[in-house]
Design a protein around this motif. Structure first.
Motif, PDB file in Angstrom:
ATOM      1  N   ILE A 200     -52.716   3.148   2.659  1.00  0.00           N
ATOM      2  CA  ILE A 200     -52.129   2.601   3.865  1.00  0.00           C
ATOM      3  C   ILE A 200     -52.286   3.636   4.966  1.00  0.00           C
ATOM      4  N   ASN A 201     -52.768   3.194   6.113  1.00  0.00           N
ATOM      5  CA  ASN A 201     -52.920   4.118   7.226  1.00  0.00           C
ATOM      6  C   ASN A 201     -51.549   4.434   7.837  1.00  0.00           C
ATOM      7  N   ASP A 202     -51.240   3.813   8.947  1.00  0.00           N
ATOM      8  CA  ASP A 202     -49.959   4.063   9.594  1.00  0.00           C
ATOM      9  C   ASP A 202     -48.884   3.114   9.084  1.00  0.00           C
ATOM     10  N   MET A 203     -47.675   3.613   9.003  1.00  0.00           N
ATOM     11  CA  MET A 203     -46.516   2.804   8.712  1.00  0.00           C
ATOM     12  C   MET A 203     -45.457   3.104   9.760  1.00  0.00           C
ATOM     13  N   GLY A 204     -44.479   2.239   9.847  1.00  0.00           N
ATOM     14  CA  GLY A 204     -43.456   2.493  10.831  1.00  0.00           C
ATOM     15  C   GLY A 204     -42.306   1.518  10.757  1.00  0.00           C
ATOM     16  N   TRP A 205     -41.392   1.731  11.656  1.00  0.00           N
ATOM     17  CA  TRP A 205     -40.205   0.904  11.767  1.00  0.00           C
ATOM     18  C   TRP A 205     -40.063   0.404  13.189  1.00  0.00           C
ATOM     19  N   TYR A 206     -39.908  -0.884  13.323  1.00  0.00           N
ATOM     20  CA  TYR A 206     -39.579  -1.520  14.580  1.00  0.00           C
ATOM     21  C   TYR A 206     -38.171  -2.082  14.488  1.00  0.00           C
TER      22      TYR A 206
ATOM     23  N   PHE B 272     -32.974  10.134  14.060  1.00  0.00           N
ATOM     24  CA  PHE B 272     -33.691   9.404  13.017  1.00  0.00           C
ATOM     25  C   PHE B 272     -34.841  10.242  12.478  1.00  0.00           C
ATOM     26  N   THR B 273     -35.120  10.078  11.202  1.00  0.00           N
ATOM     27  CA  THR B 273     -36.226  10.771  10.569  1.00  0.00           C
ATOM     28  C   THR B 273     -36.989   9.810   9.667  1.00  0.00           C
ATOM     29  N   ALA B 274     -38.273   9.675   9.919  1.00  0.00           N
ATOM     30  CA  ALA B 274     -39.123   8.849   9.076  1.00  0.00           C
ATOM     31  C   ALA B 274     -39.849   9.720   8.058  1.00  0.00           C
ATOM     32  N   SER B 275     -40.029   9.181   6.874  1.00  0.00           N
ATOM     33  CA  SER B 275     -40.769   9.880   5.836  1.00  0.00           C
ATOM     34  C   SER B 275     -41.453   8.850   4.957  1.00  0.00           C
ATOM     35  N   ARG B 276     -42.389   9.301   4.162  1.00  0.00           N
ATOM     36  CA  ARG B 276     -43.082   8.372   3.276  1.00  0.00           C
ATOM     37  C   ARG B 276     -43.521   9.064   2.002  1.00  0.00           C
ATOM     38  N   ASP B 277     -43.665   8.257   0.981  1.00  0.00           N
ATOM     39  CA  ASP B 277     -44.162   8.692  -0.309  1.00  0.00           C
ATOM     40  C   ASP B 277     -45.416   7.878  -0.574  1.00  0.00           C
ATOM     41  N   ASN B 278     -46.552   8.470  -0.306  1.00  0.00           N
ATOM     42  CA  ASN B 278     -47.806   7.735  -0.429  1.00  0.00           C
ATOM     43  C   ASN B 278     -48.106   7.325  -1.872  1.00  0.00           C
ATOM     44  N   ALA B 279     -47.706   8.152  -2.818  1.00  0.00           N
ATOM     45  CA  ALA B 279     -47.966   7.841  -4.216  1.00  0.00           C
ATOM     46  C   ALA B 279     -47.232   6.589  -4.661  1.00  0.00           C
ATOM     47  N   LYS B 280     -46.067   6.350  -4.071  1.00  0.00           N
ATOM     48  CA  LYS B 280     -45.261   5.192  -4.433  1.00  0.00           C
ATOM     49  C   LYS B 280     -45.302   4.087  -3.387  1.00  0.00           C
ATOM     50  N   ASN B 281     -46.051   4.302  -2.319  1.00  0.00           N
ATOM     51  CA  ASN B 281     -46.148   3.325  -1.229  1.00  0.00           C
ATOM     52  C   ASN B 281     -44.771   2.967  -0.679  1.00  0.00           C
ATOM     53  N   LEU B 282     -44.014   3.994  -0.387  1.00  0.00           N
ATOM     54  CA  LEU B 282     -42.676   3.839   0.164  1.00  0.00           C
ATOM     55  C   LEU B 282     -42.582   4.538   1.514  1.00  0.00           C
ATOM     56  N   VAL B 283     -41.820   3.965   2.399  1.00  0.00           N
ATOM     57  CA  VAL B 283     -41.517   4.598   3.664  1.00  0.00           C
ATOM     58  C   VAL B 283     -40.020   4.488   3.892  1.00  0.00           C
ATOM     59  N   TYR B 284     -39.458   5.530   4.485  1.00  0.00           N
ATOM     60  CA  TYR B 284     -38.020   5.602   4.686  1.00  0.00           C
ATOM     61  C   TYR B 284     -37.698   5.864   6.148  1.00  0.00           C
ATOM     62  N   LEU B 285     -36.501   5.504   6.513  1.00  0.00           N
ATOM     63  CA  LEU B 285     -35.982   5.854   7.820  1.00  0.00           C
ATOM     64  C   LEU B 285     -34.537   6.306   7.643  1.00  0.00           C
ATOM     65  N   ARG B 286     -34.318   7.597   7.783  1.00  0.00           N
ATOM     66  CA  ARG B 286     -32.973   8.144   7.751  1.00  0.00           C
ATOM     67  C   ARG B 286     -32.392   8.086   9.153  1.00  0.00           C
ATOM     68  N   MET B 287     -31.264   7.444   9.286  1.00  0.00           N
ATOM     69  CA  MET B 287     -30.634   7.255  10.571  1.00  0.00           C
ATOM     70  C   MET B 287     -29.281   7.944  10.561  1.00  0.00           C
ATOM     71  N   ASN B 288     -29.145   8.945  11.393  1.00  0.00           N
ATOM     72  CA  ASN B 288     -27.899   9.681  11.526  1.00  0.00           C
ATOM     73  C   ASN B 288     -27.295   9.447  12.905  1.00  0.00           C
ATOM     74  N   SER B 289     -26.020   9.754  13.019  1.00  0.00           N
ATOM     75  CA  SER B 289     -25.312   9.638  14.295  1.00  0.00           C
ATOM     76  C   SER B 289     -25.554   8.286  14.944  1.00  0.00           C
ATOM     77  N   LEU B 290     -25.379   7.252  14.171  1.00  0.00           N
ATOM     78  CA  LEU B 290     -25.672   5.907  14.653  1.00  0.00           C
ATOM     79  C   LEU B 290     -24.751   5.499  15.792  1.00  0.00           C
ATOM     80  N   LYS B 291     -25.327   4.752  16.705  1.00  0.00           N
ATOM     81  CA  LYS B 291     -24.621   4.265  17.878  1.00  0.00           C
ATOM     82  C   LYS B 291     -24.627   2.743  17.879  1.00  0.00           C
ATOM     83  N   PRO B 292     -23.665   2.125  18.543  1.00  0.00           N
ATOM     84  CA  PRO B 292     -23.666   0.660  18.614  1.00  0.00           C
ATOM     85  C   PRO B 292     -24.974   0.084  19.143  1.00  0.00           C
ATOM     86  N   GLU B 293     -25.617   0.780  20.051  1.00  0.00           N
ATOM     87  CA  GLU B 293     -26.872   0.297  20.591  1.00  0.00           C
ATOM     88  C   GLU B 293     -28.028   0.346  19.603  1.00  0.00           C
TER      89      GLU B 293
END
Length: 121
Positions: free
Chosen positions: A31-37, A67-88
């Motif tokens: 997989i080339n690029d991954m992301g979160w919308y 926020f911090t994005a990370s991925r595990d290419n071997a497992k085809n997983l992508v993560y998004l760690r979200m800290n200090s969340l706001k209502p927006e």
């Protein structure tokens, strides 16, 4: 076929944290690029975080430092760690994959079903 499935959404209080996960399934070679919308009601869908196959990330200005994005290419997983969340930050978050190479061919664009994140004030 290729499928992306998100998990980890839910209700959290402002200032809290969540980690979103996205699992890509199928006979995937790469997989080339991954992301979160994300998309909130009445608002335009926006790119929150992108991460290349090499781990290079980019973020929308409003989430930088939180926020911090990370991925595990071997497992085809992508993560998004979200800290200090706001209502927006409340929105449906979608996992995205660009250029997925599989045993059956190449998929230029794949989207997950989305997971709802609600941040209470």
């Amino acid at each position: 076929q290729v499928q992306l499935v998100e998990s980890g959404g839910g209700l959290v209080q402002a200032g809290g944290s969540l980690r979103l996960s996205c699992a890509a399934s199928g006979s995937i070679f790469a997989i080339n690029d991954m992301g979160w919308y994300r998309q909130a009601p009445g608002k335009q869908r926006e790119l929150v975080a992108g991460i290349s196959s090499g781990g290079i990330t980019n973020y929308v200005a409003s989430v930088k430092g939180r926020f911090t994005a990370s991925r595990d290419n071997a497992k085809n997983l992508v993560y998004l760690r979200m800290n200090s969340l706001k209502p927006e930050d409340t929105a449906v978050y979608y996992c995205y994959a660009d250029s997925v190479t599989t045993a059956g061919g190449r998929y230029l664009e794949v989207w997950g079903q989305g997971t709802l994140v609600t941040v209470s004030s």
